[in-house]
Design a protein around this motif. Structure first.
Motif, mmCIF file in Angstrom:
data_model
loop_
_atom_site.group_PDB
_atom_site.id
_atom_site.type_symbol
_atom_site.label_atom_id
_atom_site.label_comp_id
_atom_site.label_asym_id
_atom_site.label_seq_id
_atom_site.Cartn_x
_atom_site.Cartn_y
_atom_site.Cartn_z
ATOM 1 N N VAL A 16 33.622 -6.966 -49.644
ATOM 2 C CA VAL A 16 34.917 -7.807 -49.098
ATOM 3 C C VAL A 16 35.972 -8.935 -48.288
ATOM 4 N N ALA A 17 35.347 -9.897 -49.825
ATOM 5 C CA ALA A 17 35.909 -11.100 -49.591
ATOM 6 C C ALA A 17 36.234 -10.818 -50.767
ATOM 7 N N VAL A 18 36.030 -10.362 -51.844
ATOM 8 C CA VAL A 18 36.308 -10.353 -53.058
ATOM 9 C C VAL A 18 38.353 -9.929 -53.117
ATOM 10 N N PRO A 19 37.945 -8.895 -52.285
ATOM 11 C CA PRO A 19 39.287 -8.089 -52.065
ATOM 12 C C PRO A 19 40.624 -8.664 -51.682
ATOM 13 N N VAL A 20 39.775 -9.178 -49.944
ATOM 14 C CA VAL A 20 40.383 -10.529 -48.774
ATOM 15 C C VAL A 20 41.095 -11.858 -50.583
ATOM 16 N N PHE A 21 40.542 -11.944 -50.760
ATOM 17 C CA PHE A 21 40.810 -13.402 -51.536
ATOM 18 C C PHE A 21 41.880 -12.960 -53.204
ATOM 19 N N VAL A 23 44.683 -10.713 -52.701
ATOM 20 C CA VAL A 23 45.369 -10.703 -52.250
ATOM 21 C C VAL A 23 46.190 -12.100 -51.473
ATOM 22 N N SER A 24 45.722 -12.985 -51.108
ATOM 23 C CA SER A 24 45.549 -14.269 -51.091
ATOM 24 C C SER A 24 46.253 -14.457 -52.014
ATOM 25 N N ILE A 25 45.487 -14.863 -53.495
ATOM 26 C CA ILE A 25 46.389 -15.367 -54.538
ATOM 27 C C ILE A 25 47.234 -14.392 -54.829
ATOM 28 N N GLY A 26 47.950 -13.082 -54.411
ATOM 29 C CA GLY A 26 48.750 -12.460 -55.101
ATOM 30 C C GLY A 26 49.747 -13.015 -54.106
ATOM 31 N N LEU A 27 49.842 -13.450 -52.853
ATOM 32 C CA LEU A 27 50.352 -14.393 -51.654
ATOM 33 C C LEU A 27 51.172 -15.411 -52.262
ATOM 34 N N ALA A 28 50.202 -16.259 -52.683
ATOM 35 C CA ALA A 28 50.414 -17.545 -53.567
ATOM 36 C C ALA A 28 51.254 -17.433 -54.325
ATOM 37 N N ALA A 183 49.804 -23.840 -52.525
ATOM 38 C CA ALA A 183 48.477 -24.120 -51.925
ATOM 39 C C ALA A 183 48.336 -23.870 -50.143
ATOM 40 N N VAL A 184 48.809 -23.521 -50.040
ATOM 41 C CA VAL A 184 48.800 -24.077 -48.270
ATOM 42 C C VAL A 184 48.349 -22.408 -48.410
ATOM 43 N N ALA A 185 48.993 -21.400 -49.047
ATOM 44 C CA ALA A 185 48.819 -20.013 -48.307
ATOM 45 C C ALA A 185 47.792 -19.561 -49.783
ATOM 46 N N LEU A 186 47.546 -20.210 -50.051
ATOM 47 C CA LEU A 186 45.724 -19.883 -51.196
ATOM 48 C C LEU A 186 45.002 -20.784 -50.268
ATOM 49 N N ALA A 187 44.841 -21.826 -50.055
ATOM 50 C CA ALA A 187 43.478 -22.108 -48.637
ATOM 51 C C ALA A 187 43.284 -21.343 -47.504
ATOM 52 N N LEU A 188 44.738 -20.803 -46.944
ATOM 53 C CA LEU A 188 44.725 -20.071 -46.058
ATOM 54 C C LEU A 188 43.801 -18.877 -46.484
ATOM 55 N N GLY A 189 44.374 -18.100 -47.449
ATOM 56 C CA GLY A 189 43.719 -16.535 -48.060
ATOM 57 C C GLY A 189 41.909 -16.908 -48.489
ATOM 58 N N LEU A 190 41.563 -18.673 -49.061
ATOM 59 C CA LEU A 190 39.957 -18.656 -48.601
ATOM 60 C C LEU A 190 39.319 -18.626 -47.765
#
Length: 246
Positions: A16-21, A23-28, A183-190
């Motif tokens: 669960v954690a890896v796919p969400v993260f 996607v977060s990298i892609g959003l960042a 960085a904000v987007a990546l932090a929210l993704g984490l």
């Protein structure tokens, strides 16, 4: 202790954690690309006193001495620079100088320098717009200074003179804003990744506890049923039904 607990949860719930993260990298990355790059240029002038002084003697130009009002008080040059800065900070003047373009802006001040300095910093979406805006604002400062002295009828020989210290610089890209947004987007993704892992962990733990309670309840009911049946059999043996021969 909490750190290792977090690591264990992430390892257990990596599906669960890896796919969400990811996607977060892609959003960042998308945020970084989508935010427009701004370019910065700057320029500085300083005001100088006339070489012949602020006054024209009576015998040279009329019945009385004539003085430049801008130089008639202490810290005259600093005050004159402040007056020009205040005029160019007017929103109406700013809109005229940038032609109403919302993608161009400038700031004008003394740059926290000691002395009659006028510093202009411009931000724009293209290098040329940034540099040209600095040049326009500095030209406007020179014009305002000249017109103000003419309006007060100061002798031309006593005019305060603006001198270039730093000509409008070549604009440089400012990526700080893009990096901050990414960085904000990546932090929210984490945070989302950790939250999803903990949510799945909590869901599974709750389901296990529920199953354990149900299993324990079933075992208890089964044991109670056995005990009840056993008690009934002993009672029957303790009170046998006897039949007398007729």
């Amino acid at each position: 202790m909490d750190f290792w607990k977090t690591i264990k949860v992430l390892l257990r719930r990596w599906r669960v954690a890896v796919p969400v993260f990811a996607v977060s990298i892609g959003l960042a990355a998308g945020v970084y690309v989508s935010v427009d790059t701004e370019y910065e240029s700057s320029g500085t002038i300083v005001l100088t006193s006339p070489t012949d002084g602020p006054r024209v003697a009576a015998e040279q130009s009329g019945p009385a001495d004539r003085v430049n009002p801008f130089l008639a008080f202490d810290a005259s040059l600093n005050t004159s620079a402040t007056i020009i800065i205040q005029k160019l900070q007017d929103p109406t003047v700013q809109e005229q100088l940038v032609g109403g373009n919302k993608q161009i802006g400038y700031e004008i001040g003394n740059g926290q320098l000691t002395g009659p300095f006028i510093v202009v910093v411009s931000l724009a979406r293209t290098p040329d717009d940034a540099k040209n805006t600095v040049a326009k604002v500095l030209d406007k400062a020179r014009t305002e200074l000249k017109q103000s002295q003419e309006a007060l009828k100061a002798p031309v020989s006593t005019f305060i003179t603006p001198v270039d210290i730093i000509a409008p610089t070549n604009a440089e890209a400012k990526t700080g804003g893009k990096v901050r947004f990414a960085a904000v987007a990546l932090a929210l993704g984490l945070i989302a990744s950790l939250s999803s892992a903990y949510a799945m962990e909590s869901f599974n733990q709750t389901r296990k506890k529920k199953r354990s309670r149900e299993r324990a309840q079933q075992e208890w009911q089964h044991q109670g049923s056995l005990e009840q049946n056993g008690s009934s059999g002993e009672t029957a043996r303790m009170h046998p039904v006897s039949q007398k021969p007729g």
